[in-house]
Motif scaffolding. Structure first.
Motif, PDB file in Angstrom:
ATOM      1  N   THR A  82      -6.659  -2.351  -9.004  1.00  0.00           N
ATOM      2  CA  THR A  82      -5.603  -2.005  -8.166  1.00  0.00           C
ATOM      3  C   THR A  82      -5.897  -1.116  -7.066  1.00  0.00           C
ATOM      4  N   ASP A  83      -6.959   0.043  -7.358  1.00  0.00           N
ATOM      5  CA  ASP A  83      -7.297   0.914  -6.450  1.00  0.00           C
ATOM      6  C   ASP A  83      -8.034   0.197  -5.296  1.00  0.00           C
ATOM      7  N   TYR A 119      -7.394  -2.877  -4.071  1.00  0.00           N
ATOM      8  CA  TYR A 119      -6.149  -3.623  -3.282  1.00  0.00           C
ATOM      9  C   TYR A 119      -5.430  -2.339  -2.523  1.00  0.00           C
ATOM     10  N   ILE A 120      -5.344  -1.201  -2.898  1.00  0.00           N
ATOM     11  CA  ILE A 120      -4.522  -0.105  -2.310  1.00  0.00           C
ATOM     12  C   ILE A 120      -5.604   0.138  -1.138  1.00  0.00           C
TER      13      ILE A 120
END
Length: 106
Positions: free
Chosen positions: A2-3, A5-6
């Motif tokens: 997720t990091d 993608y952020i």
């Protein structure tokens, strides 16, 4: 995961933001008046035209084809504005008709 993608979304937002900021500054820079401006443009066919360019206190009447650019006549700005637009337009239409007649007779 997720990091990642952020981080990618923030980088994309930064690039898009930079594009908008640069377009704003370039648009402001292009809006400044230049040394030359197009007073009038009359197309005479494909890749052929007559253009009146304003440069300082003069108006240059220029003929343009796909292979050549020629100075047809130079006017003072006062002289050019004294000629009625309708009269200039009528003369250009007559020239267009003459040109069309020459092409038809071949």
């Amino acid at each position: 995961m997720t990091d990642l993608y952020i981080q990618m979304a923030l980088a994309l937002a930064a690039v898009v933001g930079l594009i908008f900021v640069m377009s704003f500054f370039l648009r402001k820079r292009q809006s400044k008046p230049g040394i030359m401006n197009v007073v009038s443009y009359q197309s005479l066919g494909p890749k052929k035209a007559v253009v009146a360019l304003g440069i300082g206190k003069e108006i240059l009447l220029v003929g343009i084809t796909h292979t050549d650019i020629k100075l047809l006549k130079t006017y003072d700005k006062d002289d050019f504005e004294a000629v009625p637009i309708k009269e200039m337009s009528d003369k250009l239409i007559k020239l267009k008709n003459i040109k069309a007649g020459l092409h038809e007779s071949k």
